[in-house]
Design an enzyme around this catalytic site. Structure first.
Site, PDB file in Angstrom:
ATOM      1  N   ARG A  29       0.819  -1.231   0.000  1.00  0.00           N
ATOM      2  CA  ARG A  29       0.000   0.000   0.000  1.00  0.00           C
ATOM      3  C   ARG A  29       0.849   1.275   0.000  1.00  0.00           C
ATOM      4  O   ARG A  29       0.410   2.323   0.451  1.00  0.00           O
ATOM      5  CB  ARG A  29      -0.970   0.022   1.187  1.00  0.00           C
ATOM      6  CG  ARG A  29      -1.913  -1.147   1.175  1.00  0.00           C
ATOM      7  CD  ARG A  29      -3.141  -0.894   2.031  1.00  0.00           C
ATOM      8  NE  ARG A  29      -3.979  -2.079   2.012  1.00  0.00           N
ATOM      9  CZ  ARG A  29      -3.863  -3.086   2.855  1.00  0.00           C
ATOM     10  NH1 ARG A  29      -2.942  -3.053   3.798  1.00  0.00           N
ATOM     11  NH2 ARG A  29      -4.649  -4.123   2.760  1.00  0.00           N
ATOM     12  N   ARG A  40      -5.623  21.319 -12.505  1.00  0.00           N
ATOM     13  CA  ARG A  40      -4.545  20.474 -13.031  1.00  0.00           C
ATOM     14  C   ARG A  40      -4.856  19.956 -14.439  1.00  0.00           C
ATOM     15  O   ARG A  40      -3.933  19.634 -15.198  1.00  0.00           O
ATOM     16  CB  ARG A  40      -4.271  19.311 -12.072  1.00  0.00           C
ATOM     17  CG  ARG A  40      -3.085  18.481 -12.505  1.00  0.00           C
ATOM     18  CD  ARG A  40      -2.609  17.507 -11.445  1.00  0.00           C
ATOM     19  NE  ARG A  40      -1.509  16.732 -11.991  1.00  0.00           N
ATOM     20  CZ  ARG A  40      -0.734  15.941 -11.279  1.00  0.00           C
ATOM     21  NH1 ARG A  40      -0.916  15.815  -9.987  1.00  0.00           N
ATOM     22  NH2 ARG A  40       0.246  15.256 -11.854  1.00  0.00           N
ATOM     23  N   LYS A  71       4.768  23.562 -13.116  1.00  0.00           N
ATOM     24  CA  LYS A  71       3.997  22.348 -12.820  1.00  0.00           C
ATOM     25  C   LYS A  71       3.763  22.212 -11.316  1.00  0.00           C
ATOM     26  O   LYS A  71       2.676  21.861 -10.876  1.00  0.00           O
ATOM     27  CB  LYS A  71       4.695  21.104 -13.388  1.00  0.00           C
ATOM     28  CG  LYS A  71       3.865  19.855 -13.141  1.00  0.00           C
ATOM     29  CD  LYS A  71       4.103  18.735 -14.095  1.00  0.00           C
ATOM     30  CE  LYS A  71       3.175  17.563 -13.802  1.00  0.00           C
ATOM     31  NZ  LYS A  71       3.446  16.401 -14.638  1.00  0.00           N
ATOM     32  N   GLU A 102       6.635  19.038 -24.635  1.00  0.00           N
ATOM     33  CA  GLU A 102       6.001  19.383 -23.343  1.00  0.00           C
ATOM     34  C   GLU A 102       6.386  20.814 -22.922  1.00  0.00           C
ATOM     35  O   GLU A 102       5.588  21.514 -22.307  1.00  0.00           O
ATOM     36  CB  GLU A 102       6.411  18.392 -22.237  1.00  0.00           C
ATOM     37  CG  GLU A 102       6.021  16.941 -22.465  1.00  0.00           C
ATOM     38  CD  GLU A 102       4.558  16.609 -22.116  1.00  0.00           C
ATOM     39  OE1 GLU A 102       3.779  17.530 -21.799  1.00  0.00           O
ATOM     40  OE2 GLU A 102       4.207  15.411 -22.201  1.00  0.00           O
ATOM     41  N   GLU A 142      -6.256  16.516  -9.581  1.00  0.00           N
ATOM     42  CA  GLU A 142      -6.909  16.917 -10.827  1.00  0.00           C
ATOM     43  C   GLU A 142      -8.424  17.016 -10.703  1.00  0.00           C
ATOM     44  O   GLU A 142      -9.173  16.410 -11.469  1.00  0.00           O
ATOM     45  CB  GLU A 142      -6.521  15.953 -11.965  1.00  0.00           C
ATOM     46  CG  GLU A 142      -6.756  16.576 -13.325  1.00  0.00           C
ATOM     47  CD  GLU A 142      -6.102  15.796 -14.451  1.00  0.00           C
ATOM     48  OE1 GLU A 142      -4.908  15.496 -14.349  1.00  0.00           O
ATOM     49  OE2 GLU A 142      -6.807  15.518 -15.418  1.00  0.00           O
ATOM     50  N   LYS A 166       1.735  11.560 -10.800  1.00  0.00           N
ATOM     51  CA  LYS A 166       0.870  10.687 -11.605  1.00  0.00           C
ATOM     52  C   LYS A 166       1.667   9.459 -11.994  1.00  0.00           C
ATOM     53  O   LYS A 166       2.751   9.574 -12.572  1.00  0.00           O
ATOM     54  CB  LYS A 166       0.406  11.405 -12.875  1.00  0.00           C
ATOM     55  CG  LYS A 166      -0.820  12.252 -12.673  1.00  0.00           C
ATOM     56  CD  LYS A 166      -1.374  12.643 -14.026  1.00  0.00           C
ATOM     57  CE  LYS A 166      -2.549  13.558 -13.889  1.00  0.00           C
ATOM     58  NZ  LYS A 166      -3.040  13.996 -15.208  1.00  0.00           N
ATOM     59  N   HIS A 175      -3.145  16.634 -24.975  1.00  0.00           N
ATOM     60  CA  HIS A 175      -3.043  15.209 -24.645  1.00  0.00           C
ATOM     61  C   HIS A 175      -4.260  14.388 -25.060  1.00  0.00           C
ATOM     62  O   HIS A 175      -4.157  13.175 -25.186  1.00  0.00           O
ATOM     63  CB  HIS A 175      -2.807  15.028 -23.143  1.00  0.00           C
ATOM     64  CG  HIS A 175      -1.392  15.315 -22.733  1.00  0.00           C
ATOM     65  ND1 HIS A 175      -0.796  16.530 -22.931  1.00  0.00           N
ATOM     66  CD2 HIS A 175      -0.437  14.521 -22.168  1.00  0.00           C
ATOM     67  CE1 HIS A 175       0.445  16.486 -22.476  1.00  0.00           C
ATOM     68  NE2 HIS A 175       0.691  15.273 -22.007  1.00  0.00           N
ATOM     69  N   ASN A 199      -3.167  18.870 -19.380  1.00  0.00           N
ATOM     70  CA  ASN A 199      -3.472  17.888 -20.430  1.00  0.00           C
ATOM     71  C   ASN A 199      -3.673  18.545 -21.781  1.00  0.00           C
ATOM     72  O   ASN A 199      -4.125  17.885 -22.725  1.00  0.00           O
ATOM     73  CB  ASN A 199      -4.733  17.098 -20.061  1.00  0.00           C
ATOM     74  CG  ASN A 199      -4.477  16.195 -18.887  1.00  0.00           C
ATOM     75  OD1 ASN A 199      -3.467  15.499 -18.850  1.00  0.00           O
ATOM     76  ND2 ASN A 199      -5.358  16.230 -17.900  1.00  0.00           N
ATOM     77  N   HIS A 229      -2.899  11.392 -26.901  1.00  0.00           N
ATOM     78  CA  HIS A 229      -2.937   9.999 -26.426  1.00  0.00           C
ATOM     79  C   HIS A 229      -3.571   9.088 -27.471  1.00  0.00           C
ATOM     80  O   HIS A 229      -3.139   7.950 -27.671  1.00  0.00           O
ATOM     81  CB  HIS A 229      -3.720   9.894 -25.116  1.00  0.00           C
ATOM     82  CG  HIS A 229      -2.929  10.328 -23.923  1.00  0.00           C
ATOM     83  ND1 HIS A 229      -3.505  10.609 -22.709  1.00  0.00           N
ATOM     84  CD2 HIS A 229      -1.601  10.516 -23.751  1.00  0.00           C
ATOM     85  CE1 HIS A 229      -2.573  10.965 -21.841  1.00  0.00           C
ATOM     86  NE2 HIS A 229      -1.402  10.918 -22.464  1.00  0.00           N
ATOM     87  N   HIS A 263       5.259   9.945 -27.326  1.00  0.00           N
ATOM     88  CA  HIS A 263       4.408  10.803 -26.497  1.00  0.00           C
ATOM     89  C   HIS A 263       4.626  12.295 -26.806  1.00  0.00           C
ATOM     90  O   HIS A 263       3.673  13.032 -27.055  1.00  0.00           O
ATOM     91  CB  HIS A 263       4.683  10.518 -25.019  1.00  0.00           C
ATOM     92  CG  HIS A 263       3.821  11.348 -24.118  1.00  0.00           C
ATOM     93  ND1 HIS A 263       2.496  11.073 -23.913  1.00  0.00           N
ATOM     94  CD2 HIS A 263       4.089  12.473 -23.409  1.00  0.00           C
ATOM     95  CE1 HIS A 263       1.988  11.991 -23.100  1.00  0.00           C
ATOM     96  NE2 HIS A 263       2.941  12.841 -22.780  1.00  0.00           N
TER      97      HIS A 263
END
Ligand SMILES: NC(=O)c1ccc[n+]([C@@H]2O[C@H](COP(=O)([O-])OP(=O)(O)OC[C@H]3O[C@@H](n4cnc5c(N)ncnc54)[C@H](O)[C@@H]3O)[C@@H](O)[C@H]2O)c1
Ligand SMILES: [Zn+2]
Length: 349
Positions: free
Chosen positions: A120, A232, A218, A184, A228, A142, A239, A236, A243, A255
């Site tokens: 965990r 946030r 960031k 990016e 998010e 993330k 993206h 994206n 994606h 990417h």
């Protein structure tokens, strides 16, 4: 060495950026009171370049283990995750031991997810070695693996205890990998820091200050909205289409390239809605040419298939596809978008 702080109350951490930091990793980790075992997760290529240097440094204080994964997006998978978890179990790792990800975004995302779910959650440190990972993926917590049906669909928010960005590692990157990071960086320019665009247009140079600038931006966004729930999502930008391009091209479009192309698509929709002046698209395409970023996919795309894939994006809400658009440069906004708008945007890339 430049330090950028990610402020997240008990989960706050530092991003250390500078040269020769691999040789200071042991000291940086000990300062955080991390003890015990460390598992370095990397791939063969990065291990050959930097693994031994890192291992020898960490071995001064830690009992160091290594687990290498395959190189490429298809290894951000259930199979590699299981391999890492089994390794941890067999070698009797405990909660207070540490996983260190040495590599690009793929190693970082996979290792971070393993750290999030093993017992965990065990300590996690990011040691990013690509430009993309130093300006983006190693920061913000993330973590994810891919499902054959879509990218990054299985994951967790799990913050590292520390990010060590040794800028010397960027020297061995291929021109293509550097371009991916620039994709990016341009994104940060479009959504939040127009001065980055001006600087890149004048003289594209990659240095610790540019990396720190992106990390600061960031960090600020992540500190305000770690999971998010709102703000946030602006990260994206590019993206949603990006994606889908990665998935449909079976990751032949990388990417960074995909999100650069996705950003052009999002600019096209923003312009069609009258949010941005028409010339924004041509200006951005000109900058891409200067930076060596693609302005077209170079292949015939099945627009319906791409749209289908976009429907499984994490930003779909109430079954409506949403994308980050720009109301102006530096003013992103999350909006529902229609099929026709997406298809017209795909036609220009
Ligand atoms: N978690 C996040 O917030 C986030 C953000 C952006 C991207 N990502 C993810 O990051 C991944 C892409 O990351 P990437 O662009 O770093 O790709 P990558 O991890 O595949 O690295 C690119 C290539 O460079 C090689 N490499 C790494 N470091 C090197 C070095 N110093 N010298 C020479 N070669 C080196 C790698 O072996 C690989 O072949 C994607 O899976 C994407 O989804 C995650
Ligand atoms: Zn990205």
């Amino acid at each position: 060495m430049t330090t950028v702080q990610v402020k997240l109350a008990p989960r706050s951490y530092a991003i250390q950026i500078g040269t020769d930091l691999l040789d200071k990793s042991c000291q940086l980790l000990s300062e955080l009171d991390l003890h015990g075992k460390i598992l370095i997760i990397s791939n063969k290529k990065v291990w050959h370049l930097y693994g031994r240097q890192l291992r020898d440094n960490l071995a001064k204080h830690y009992s160091v283990f290594t687990c290498l994964i395959g190189d490429g997006e298809r290894y951000k998978s259930y199979g590699e995750l299981q391999k890492i978890l089994r390794f941890l179990i067999k070698n009797k790792f405990e909660r207070l031991d540490t996983i260190a990800a040495l590599g690009g975004g793929i190693v970082g995302d996979l290792a971070g997810f393993a750290a999030a779910i093993f017992l965990r959650g065990i300590n996690f440190v990011q040691i990013p070695t690509t430009l993309l990972a130093q300006v983006d993926s190693s920061v913000g917590g993330k973590t994810a693996i891919n499902d054959p049906l879509g990218k990054n669909l299985i994951g967790a928010f799990y913050q590292p205890k520390l990010v060590i960005a040794d800028t010397r590692t960027l020297r061995t990157l291929s021109a293509r990998e550097l371009r991916c990071g620039l994709g990016e960086i341009v994104k940060y320019g479009l959504i939040a820091e127009p001065k980055i665009l001006a600087a890149l247009a004048q003289k594209p140079s990659i240095n610790a200050e540019l990396i720190a600038q992106c990390c600061r931006r960031k960090a600020k966004i992540v500190s305000a909205d770690e999971r998010e729930n709102g703000l946030r999502a602006i990260l994206n930008f590019g993206h949603t289409i990006g994606h889908a391009l990665e998935t449909v091209s079976r990751y032949r479009i990388s990417h960074g390239e995909a999100i650069a192309l996705g950003a052009l698509g999002a600019l096209h929709i923003s312009i069609s809605r009258g949010y941005l002046p028409v010339q924004t698209l041509a200006q951005t395409q000109k900058l891409y040419l200067k930076l060596g970023l693609p302005t077209h996919t170079g292949q015939r795309l099945n627009h319906d298939q791409i749209y289908q894939i976009m429907q499984s994006d994490k930003k779909v809400a109430d079954s409506r596809l949403r994308m980050v658009l720009l109301r102006a440069i530096g003013k992103p906004v999350l909006c529902p978008v229609e099929y026709d708008e997406v298809v017209k945007a795909l036609a220009i890339i």
